[in-house]
Motif scaffolding. Structure first.
Motif, PDB file in Angstrom:
ATOM      1  N   TYR A 229       2.094   1.932  -3.470  1.00  0.00           N
ATOM      2  CA  TYR A 229       1.029   2.508  -4.298  1.00  0.00           C
ATOM      3  C   TYR A 229       0.840   3.994  -3.989  1.00  0.00           C
ATOM      4  O   TYR A 229       0.717   4.827  -4.910  1.00  0.00           O
ATOM      5  CB  TYR A 229      -0.279   1.751  -4.062  1.00  0.00           C
TER       6      TYR A 229
ATOM      7  N   GLN B 108       0.824  -1.206   0.000  1.00  0.00           N
ATOM      8  CA  GLN B 108       0.000   0.000   0.000  1.00  0.00           C
ATOM      9  C   GLN B 108       0.861   1.259   0.000  1.00  0.00           C
ATOM     10  O   GLN B 108       0.537   2.249  -0.657  1.00  0.00           O
ATOM     11  CB  GLN B 108      -0.929   0.003   1.225  1.00  0.00           C
TER      12      GLN B 108
ATOM     13  N   LEU C 250      -6.656  -3.755  -4.545  1.00  0.00           N
ATOM     14  CA  LEU C 250      -5.219  -3.542  -4.366  1.00  0.00           C
ATOM     15  C   LEU C 250      -4.839  -3.532  -2.893  1.00  0.00           C
ATOM     16  O   LEU C 250      -3.861  -4.153  -2.478  1.00  0.00           O
ATOM     17  CB  LEU C 250      -4.809  -2.219  -5.021  1.00  0.00           C
TER      18      LEU C 250
ATOM     19  N   ASP D 284      -4.027  -4.432 -10.462  1.00  0.00           N
ATOM     20  CA  ASP D 284      -3.274  -3.408  -9.740  1.00  0.00           C
ATOM     21  C   ASP D 284      -1.947  -3.963  -9.239  1.00  0.00           C
ATOM     22  O   ASP D 284      -0.936  -3.259  -9.231  1.00  0.00           O
ATOM     23  CB  ASP D 284      -4.103  -2.884  -8.566  1.00  0.00           C
TER      24      ASP D 284
ATOM     25  N   ARG E 131       3.578   6.049  -5.386  1.00  0.00           N
ATOM     26  CA  ARG E 131       3.382   6.208  -6.831  1.00  0.00           C
ATOM     27  C   ARG E 131       2.341   7.289  -7.108  1.00  0.00           C
ATOM     28  O   ARG E 131       2.495   8.088  -8.030  1.00  0.00           O
ATOM     29  CB  ARG E 131       2.963   4.869  -7.447  1.00  0.00           C
ATOM     30  N   GLN E 132       1.288   7.337  -6.322  1.00  0.00           N
ATOM     31  CA  GLN E 132       0.277   8.381  -6.492  1.00  0.00           C
ATOM     32  C   GLN E 132       0.885   9.765  -6.236  1.00  0.00           C
ATOM     33  O   GLN E 132       0.561  10.734  -6.927  1.00  0.00           O
ATOM     34  CB  GLN E 132      -0.893   8.140  -5.524  1.00  0.00           C
TER      35      GLN E 132
ATOM     36  N   ILE F 126       1.877  -2.592 -10.097  1.00  0.00           N
ATOM     37  CA  ILE F 126       2.953  -2.283  -9.158  1.00  0.00           C
ATOM     38  C   ILE F 126       4.196  -3.104  -9.476  1.00  0.00           C
ATOM     39  O   ILE F 126       5.318  -2.603  -9.417  1.00  0.00           O
ATOM     40  CB  ILE F 126       2.482  -2.527  -7.716  1.00  0.00           C
TER      41      ILE F 126
END
Length: 645
Positions: free
Chosen positions: A321, A318, A564, A579, A324-325, A583
């Motif tokens: 992710y 998490q 995810l 998802d 990355r956001q 990744i």
């Protein structure tokens, strides 16, 4: 007035028709016009009546008919009614504007004369102020009243472009540690543009850098009053200041005020969430971060902080992710790339971490944190030459930063000589004498070299700067270890206890103290110390349930993100959905060879020669003519700046 000058409407009656006219020679008040039996008679007419009982004008006055007299009486009654209505409307207006009124003796006599009806009751009610009015009066007396000082009128005020130029000049001066000139410019900006919040923010930050906290607080308070509390940036900077000073409750109130002034001010939501994280309120911090995304949209700082919370909870997928956001929101966010690189380094994924460090320096080539963290990372891996080069590059682009020199000094002490490390420590302490970690690291090196008196002096210097900070707690712990090694056990115990008074959550300090007691044969006391640590420690419990409502805010693709982040009950993170493949593909891209050439980047972007990187051991000299610009020159270039803009 036409009331007494128009003989066509109002006939003056002869004294023979008014019995005992000599008794009414005094002036009649205007309010007696309310009585229907009395008539408007001027003082001038009464004076003539008292001086002569048979005036020629009155005697020669022709007698009027009954119809004419009736018409005049009707007109007189209409005028009386208009005057009464005007007085009533005036009294009502005064009552509305001033609820609590003071009445004179004449008003009281008038109330008695009117017979004590409804009007007297109303007057009595108006005389007694209610409890609400009294409370409002006390509240108004306590409210600070601020009127911005107008040095010049709006016609004489410089063009607004000069404000931008002055603020930029003050920023350069503060960066070069020329605080007096910057303060002078910013105060003039406040005098010319008191309604603009930027000079208050810049001046408050300049005071904070000089540790003039009370003056910074006064500037922020004045700015909030001048802008009528509508500038969220001033509220947010004030909250950060109070948090640094340890006023957590006050900081919360100010962050709340910032979000009320502008709910789209992302820095206020993020700063408030960081405050709650520091206090261990993880659930509250997540709620605030969620509101920040709800009102402000995607933001790299919000995603980065959420990712760090996931790292703390050991939910690394998490966290990846969310990192990355963050980088997707702003690919130039050096902090996001840097935090992500530290996560990969923690997972011992060194190639991916190195690739992310490269992304960080590409996003911000002069960022001192990027060069420093990357250099420490390479030093821990044993790449001494690369680590030395990275730290020297960071020092070349940030010559006033003491942290880079501190890490370089520790590197040279470990792999070179102590004399070179001493020179670097001395230079770092000259750059910022109030930077505690420099003195602590220097004291640790002297202790390792056997110079105990020098180490004690350096530790004492660090504590004299601030004896209540986290750095002070670490200094006391290191000093306690020094005294323990030389046999001063009572001094070591006092130092450990003082360190725990500042930071009671330090596992290292508790266990070091317990080992001291155990080495002395006090196993019972050592066990008591360990029990005390486990009893008083603050354990933060975090779970993934918060994300259920949070994901409704951050992304429209709710279902894919829920899969995810493994939000279905009883499911394990399988790693088979789309998802997860996304990744894995991105992680493979990160781990691949980037083709980044460090030497070419240093030459092209920083205009430095990698083979000639040396530490400047002399203090940087800044020419006053280039570093500062007078206010008159700024105003003198007004026309030129306007044309260029």
């Amino acid at each position: 007035m036409t009331l007494f000058s128009s003989p066509s409407k109002f006939a003056l009656l002869s004294p023979s028709k008014i019995p005992n006219s000599s008794k009414f020679s005094f002036p009649v008040p205007l309010r007696t016009l309310q009585s229907s039996s009395s008539h408007p008679v001027s003082n001038h007419v009464h004076a003539h009546e008292s001086s002569s009982s048979s005036s020629p004008i009155l005697q020669e006055k022709p007698q009027k008919s009954v119809s004419q007299v009736d018409g005049e009486m009707e007109d007189r009654d209409d005028l009386d009614a208009e005057i009464v209505n005007a007085k009533k409307s005036l009294e009502e207006l005064l009552v509305v504007r001033r609820p609590v009124m003071e009445f004179s003796d004449e008003d009281e006599e008038e109330g008695k004369f009117s017979g004590g009806g409804e009007s007297s009751v109303m007057l009595k009610k108006l005389k007694t102020p209610s409890a609400i009015d009294a409370g409002l009066s006390r509240f108004a007396k306590k409210m600070p009243i601020f009127e911005p000082e107008r040095v010049v009128s709006s016609s004489e005020r410089p063009l607004s472009v000069n404000l931008d130029l002055a603020l930029y000049r003050a920023k350069i001066l503060v960066r070069n540690y020329q605080y007096e000139e910057a303060e002078e410019i910013l105060k003039k900006c406040i005098s010319y543009w008191p309604e603009d919040g930027r000079p208050y923010v810049a001046l408050g930050k300049a005071f904070s850098k000089q540790s003039r906290m009370n003056e910074a607080r006064a500037v922020y308070e004045k700015g909030c009053q001048a802008t009528q509390g509508e500038n969220s940036y001033i509220w947010q900077c004030w909250a950060v200041l109070e948090n640094k000073m340890g006023n957590t409750r006050r900081a919360r109130e100010l962050f709340d005020a910032a979000t009320v002034a502008d709910k789209r001010h992302i820095a206020a939501w993020h700063g408030w969430a960081v405050l709650e994280m520091q206090q261990g309120n993880i659930k509250k911090a997540r709620n605030l971060l969620g509101k920040g995304l709800k009102y402000c949209g995607g933001n790299e700082y919000i995603y980065q902080t959420l990712a760090l919370l996931e790292v703390r909870a050991k939910r690394y997928e998490q966290a990846q992710y969310l990192f990355r956001q963050a980088t997707k929101c702003n690919s130039k966010s050096c902090a996001s790339w840097l935090a992500w690189a530290q996560l990969e380094a923690q997972q011992e994924n060194n190639p991916a971490a190195r690739r992310l460090f490269e992304k960080a320096v590409q996003a911000s080539p002069k960022n001192r944190f990027a060069w420093h963290v990357w250099g420490v990372f390479e030093a821990n891996l044993g790449n001494v030459d690369l680590a030395r080069k990275l730290l020297k590059v960071g020092h070349a682009v940030n010559p006033r930063d003491p942290v880079l020199l501190q890490s370089l000094a520790l590197l040279e002490y470990r792999y070179s000589t102590a004399n070179l490390a001493r020179v670097l420590f001395k230079r770092a302490s000259e750059l910022d004498p109030r930077h505690q970690p420099v003195w602590i690291a220097w004291g640790w090196m002297e202790w390792k070299e056997g110079n105990l008196s020098s180490a004690r002096e350096l530790y004492q210097k660090a504590l004299s700067i601030d004896c209540n900070s986290e750095s002070a707690a670490r200094c006391l712990q290191a000093w306690g270890v020094l005294e323990q090694r030389v046999g001063n056990l009572s001094a070591a115990r006092r130092l450990f206890r003082s360190s725990l008074n500042i930071n009671s959550q330090s596992y290292v300090t508790w266990m070091t103290w317990a080992s001291l007691e155990e080495d002395q044969g006090n196993s019972v006391r050592a066990e008591e110390i360990r029990d005390l640590y486990f009893q008083q420690r603050t354990e933060v419990v975090d779970d993934a349930s918060w994300i259920m409502g949070f994901l409704d805010i951050i992304d429209p693709a709710i279902d894919s993100i829920k899969r995810l982040l493994n939000l279905k009950k009883g499911d394990e993170y399988s790693g088979t959905n789309k998802d997860d493949k996304y990744i894995r593909d991105f992680s493979a891209d990160v781990e691949s060879e980037s083709g980044f050439n460090l030497d070419r980047f240093i030459r092209d972007k920083l205009l430095l020669e990698p083979s000639k990187l040396e530490v400047d051991l002399e203090p940087p000299r800044i020419a006053p003519a280039k570093a500062s610009k007078s206010w008159t020159n700024i105003r003198g270039s007004e026309r030129k700046d306007t044309n260029s803009s």
